[in-house]
Write a protein that holds these residues in place. Structure first.
Motif, PDB file in Angstrom:
ATOM      1  N   PHE A   1      75.222 161.032  27.194  1.00  0.00           N
ATOM      2  CA  PHE A   1      74.129 161.994  27.087  1.00  0.00           C
ATOM      3  C   PHE A   1      74.640 163.354  26.633  1.00  0.00           C
ATOM      4  O   PHE A   1      73.881 164.159  26.077  1.00  0.00           O
ATOM      5  CB  PHE A   1      73.391 162.136  28.424  1.00  0.00           C
ATOM      6  CG  PHE A   1      72.026 162.748  28.291  1.00  0.00           C
ATOM      7  CD1 PHE A   1      71.005 162.073  27.650  1.00  0.00           C
ATOM      8  CD2 PHE A   1      71.761 164.014  28.789  1.00  0.00           C
ATOM      9  CE1 PHE A   1      69.739 162.631  27.503  1.00  0.00           C
ATOM     10  CE2 PHE A   1      70.503 164.588  28.656  1.00  0.00           C
ATOM     11  CZ  PHE A   1      69.492 163.893  28.012  1.00  0.00           C
ATOM     12  N   GLN A   2      75.936 163.637  26.831  1.00  0.00           N
ATOM     13  CA  GLN A   2      76.527 164.864  26.291  1.00  0.00           C
ATOM     14  C   GLN A   2      76.452 164.852  24.765  1.00  0.00           C
ATOM     15  O   GLN A   2      76.214 165.877  24.132  1.00  0.00           O
ATOM     16  CB  GLN A   2      77.982 164.980  26.739  1.00  0.00           C
ATOM     17  CG  GLN A   2      78.157 165.077  28.249  1.00  0.00           C
ATOM     18  CD  GLN A   2      79.621 165.041  28.652  1.00  0.00           C
ATOM     19  OE1 GLN A   2      80.098 165.913  29.337  1.00  0.00           O
ATOM     20  NE2 GLN A   2      80.333 164.001  28.235  1.00  0.00           N
TER      21      GLN A   2
ATOM     22  N   LEU B   1      72.822 165.532  23.765  1.00  0.00           N
ATOM     23  CA  LEU B   1      72.499 166.959  23.811  1.00  0.00           C
ATOM     24  C   LEU B   1      72.995 167.667  22.558  1.00  0.00           C
ATOM     25  O   LEU B   1      72.347 168.592  22.045  1.00  0.00           O
ATOM     26  CB  LEU B   1      73.112 167.591  25.063  1.00  0.00           C
ATOM     27  CG  LEU B   1      72.524 167.138  26.405  1.00  0.00           C
ATOM     28  CD1 LEU B   1      73.316 167.751  27.566  1.00  0.00           C
ATOM     29  CD2 LEU B   1      71.050 167.501  26.513  1.00  0.00           C
TER      30      LEU B   1
ATOM     31  N   ILE C   1      70.638 167.636  19.469  1.00  0.00           N
ATOM     32  CA  ILE C   1      69.558 168.621  19.350  1.00  0.00           C
ATOM     33  C   ILE C   1      69.952 169.731  18.376  1.00  0.00           C
ATOM     34  O   ILE C   1      69.166 170.117  17.495  1.00  0.00           O
ATOM     35  CB  ILE C   1      69.222 169.212  20.737  1.00  0.00           C
ATOM     36  CG1 ILE C   1      68.719 168.106  21.683  1.00  0.00           C
ATOM     37  CG2 ILE C   1      68.172 170.311  20.612  1.00  0.00           C
ATOM     38  CD1 ILE C   1      68.541 168.559  23.117  1.00  0.00           C
TER      39      ILE C   1
ATOM     40  N   PHE D   1      79.868 167.048  23.146  1.00  0.00           N
ATOM     41  CA  PHE D   1      78.748 167.867  22.686  1.00  0.00           C
ATOM     42  C   PHE D   1      78.930 168.278  21.225  1.00  0.00           C
ATOM     43  O   PHE D   1      78.017 168.134  20.403  1.00  0.00           O
ATOM     44  CB  PHE D   1      78.627 169.096  23.575  1.00  0.00           C
ATOM     45  CG  PHE D   1      77.498 170.014  23.203  1.00  0.00           C
ATOM     46  CD1 PHE D   1      76.181 169.682  23.503  1.00  0.00           C
ATOM     47  CD2 PHE D   1      77.735 171.216  22.541  1.00  0.00           C
ATOM     48  CE1 PHE D   1      75.133 170.524  23.156  1.00  0.00           C
ATOM     49  CE2 PHE D   1      76.692 172.062  22.192  1.00  0.00           C
ATOM     50  CZ  PHE D   1      75.390 171.720  22.508  1.00  0.00           C
TER      51      PHE D   1
ATOM     52  N   VAL E   1      65.684 162.265  22.385  1.00  0.00           N
ATOM     53  CA  VAL E   1      66.442 162.657  23.576  1.00  0.00           C
ATOM     54  C   VAL E   1      65.876 161.965  24.813  1.00  0.00           C
ATOM     55  O   VAL E   1      66.623 161.427  25.651  1.00  0.00           O
ATOM     56  CB  VAL E   1      66.412 164.191  23.748  1.00  0.00           C
ATOM     57  CG1 VAL E   1      67.016 164.599  25.089  1.00  0.00           C
ATOM     58  CG2 VAL E   1      67.164 164.867  22.609  1.00  0.00           C
TER      59      VAL E   1
END
Length: 487
Positions: free
Chosen positions: A74-75, A78, A81, A237, A279
């Motif tokens: 999930f990093q 993110l 985005i 990220f 997301v």
């Protein structure tokens, strides 16, 4: 799952796709195939892109990988985005301003002939391998759920699978894909939501208990801060930002859909809503992974050796008929939404970037398009069989490994072109773009020894792009300023 039930479901499913293809292909020509006549509603494009972006890899590999890497993926999401923001505000206005069919036309405009062909060539390599790997996921599931019961070997079942894709895309192209991918996204999202609901019921969890179960599980850890850990937040990220930029913004597949919108304003609305939904859906897949491991532990089910096999194993054998049907529809929808789109984009790129069909009569354009379409279908088949023999990783990891090496030169090319105006030695560009992945591989294999234990993860993409950028700088010249002409 009963073989007859699986067969009926798939026949009905592909019957629906073929019916849609006949509807959308009425009066279609090669312009329709490549651009959908630039008349696509933005909301339909946005919704269909969800299925294209997620694919069967997300559907299977992300929930299974939770047992190994937690919610660390999930990093990366993110980071997406920020990457999609760059695409919507920087890249898409550029593509619309140049009125491109293939986005690699920008490279010819900025650098020259050889840079253009190199960029398009790396896309063909990256998307062919990446999409074939994604299709491999669905082929494996269909083999277990259907073809084994019919006595059909994997090699034949894959040929059938690819043949079905060819049938419903060969005429309408991207116009058909936009509608079929939207339908397939409905199946995909319905599948994951319904599976979460049904598995929660079997575990006896209310909604509040479901949230608490996911939150309290050790595998739900999202953020990792150890600098030597491949799951480190900053690595993931930042990698997510650039993965989104290269695998969406520099990828003909996803951008071809955006370029079918009526104007840049509608295309940007499409990107905004696509990002928001993507997301959320990724978080659902990660949460599903927690529930699958909790269920397996409670029922005493032995975990498969490969985490990619966890969701198919439980869905087809332990969670009941409704989940099995839902799973089969979901994995099929997810993977075909990605594979059919890729096949259309690869055909478009090769026809426009290498066969120059824009300058040919319609009859000749159509003939070339059909031959290329068949050629990439057969190439998918070969790559899937090869990948089956050599792969030993979770597919999600394999896909990003491939992307790190094949999309890196594209990242370097576009970054250099957009952040400075220096002209380059065009004929040297192919050599730089081939050398860059090789050097990246050498550094990656020796990073722990050379950099005090540091190991590259997804950020090898950045290293690859940086090497390309430096190479381009080395063969570039300063911009020559024009002296004012004396009156």
């Amino acid at each position: 799952m009963n073989t007859t039930v699986a067969l009926v479901i798939l026949v009905a499913y592909f019957g629906m796709l073929i019916a849609v293809s006949f509807y959308t292909a009425r009066g279609a020509d090669t312009t329709t195939f490549f651009t959908a006549n630039r008349q696509s509603p933005w909301w339909l494009v946005a919704f269909g892109m969800i299925g294209t972006s997620l694919s069967g890899v997300t559907f299977i590999s992300v929930p299974g990988a939770v047992g190994k890497i937690g919610f660390s993926y999930f990093q990366v999401v993110l980071g997406y985005i920020i990457g999609y923001l760059v695409i919507g505000t920087v890249l898409m206005p550029l593509y619309y301003r140049l009125n491109l069919i293939s986005i690699y036309g920008y490279l010819e405009n900025r650098f020259g002939f050889w840079s253009y062909k190199t960029g398009a060539g790396f896309f063909l390599l990256a998307r062919t391998v990446g999409s074939a790997v994604r299709l491999y996921v669905a082929a494996g599931v269909l083999q277990i759920a259907l073809f084994n019961g019919l006595g059909i070997p994997f090699e034949v079942s894959v040929l059938i699978t690819i043949g079905l894709i060819w049938i419903y895309t060969f005429k309408g192209g991207v116009k058909t894909i936009i509608l079929t991918d939207s339908l397939q996204t409905i199946f995909l999202i319905t599948a994951v939501v319904l599976t979460i609901v049904l598995i929660s019921q079997q575990l006896g969890l209310s909604f509040g208990q479901l949230v608490q179960t996911v939150r309290d599980d050790p595998n739900s850890q999202i953020f990792f801060w150890d600098k030597n850990d491949p799951k480190n937040f900053y690595k993931q990220f930042i990698s997510g930002i650039f993965i989104a930029i290269v695998m969406t913004g520099l990828d003909q597949d996803l951008m071809q859909k955006n370029l079918t919108c009526k104007n840049i304003g509608e295309a940007q609305k499409n990107m905004f809503w696509f990002t928001t939904t993507l997301v959320f859906v990724n978080f659902l897949f990660l949460s599903l992974g927690i529930l699958l491991y909790v269920f397996a532990k409670r029922e005493g089910i032995a975990l498969p050796e490969r985490t990619d096999d966890l969701y198919p194993l439980l869905a087809l054998n332990n969670l009941g008929l409704v989940v099995a049907i839902t799973f089969l529809l979901g994995i099929t929808a997810a993977t075909y939404a990605s594979a059919d789109s890729a096949l259309t984009a690869l055909t478009t790129s090769f026809c426009v970037d290498f066969m120059n069909v824009e300058n040919r009569p319609e009859a000749e354009r159509s003939r070339i398009k059909h031959i290329v379409h068949i050629g990439f279908s057969l190439l998918f088949y070969v790559v899937i069989l090869v990948f089956r023999q050599v792969n030993s990783k979770e597919v999600i990891t394999a896909v990003f490994d491939i992307a790190g090496y094949t999309y890196g030169p594209l990242l370097g090319l576009y970054a250099f072109g957009m952040f400075n105006k220096r002209p380059v030695m065009d004929r040297a560009v192919p050599f730089i773009c081939v050398a860059s992945p090789i050097l990246t591989y050498i550094v990656n294999e020796n990073s722990a020894t050379w950099f005090g234990g540091y190991q590259f993860g997804f950020e090898r993409l950045l290293l690859n792009g940086l090497i390309t950028y430096v190479g381009l700088w080395a063969v570039s010249k300063p911009v020559v300023k024009q002296e004012p002409v004396a009156a």
